[in-house]
Scaffold this active site. Sequence first.
Site, PDB file in Angstrom:
ATOM      1  N   HIS A  49       2.466   6.052  -2.568  1.00  0.00           N
ATOM      2  CA  HIS A  49       3.703   7.084  -2.532  1.00  0.00           C
ATOM      3  C   HIS A  49       4.567   7.026  -3.764  1.00  0.00           C
ATOM      4  CE1 HIS A  49       2.269   8.180   1.504  1.00  0.00           C
ATOM      5  NE2 HIS A  49       2.548   7.058   1.952  1.00  0.00           N
TER       6      HIS A  49
ATOM      7  N   ARG B 216       0.736  -1.088  -0.090  1.00  0.00           N
ATOM      8  CA  ARG B 216      -0.192  -0.079   0.004  1.00  0.00           C
ATOM      9  C   ARG B 216       0.926   1.275  -0.286  1.00  0.00           C
ATOM     10  NH1 ARG B 216      -0.147   4.388   3.032  1.00  0.00           N
ATOM     11  NH2 ARG B 216      -2.103   5.369   3.003  1.00  0.00           N
TER      12      ARG B 216
END
Length: 135
Positions: free
Chosen positions: A104, A99
């Site tokens: 990011h 995730r």
Amino acid sequence: MDREVVEQKLESLRRCLRRIETKCPTDAATLVSDIDLQDIISLNLSRAVQISVDIGAHLIAGMDAPPPDTMGQTFDLLAQEGILNKELANRLKKAVGFRNIAVHNYEAINWEIVHSIAKHHLADFSEFAKAIAMT
């Protein structure tokens, strides 16, 4: 713990898993070459992780335990409390790693790994949901 909140989040988790199951191609090469499928799969996997963390944090807030410092620690605390087994907690911590990459550093995603996660590790989220439903 607010049972209604947990049930709503579990239903959201189920929707994400169904979406991944219905949209994930049978072969990794298709996922590698289809940016629309990449978006659908990565978004729903990221949501599944986030929802699982949110459910865990909600449960922990109702316990006599300190809040987790990290998303991954949420699953460690649930294992310490006997809600999850340690193996499942470790697998979910790895999902947090995915995730974080997806959110990011999207360009660095290895779509073959994502395909493997979608094809072989969705059961981790189902196992999590079952453990939570039994609390």
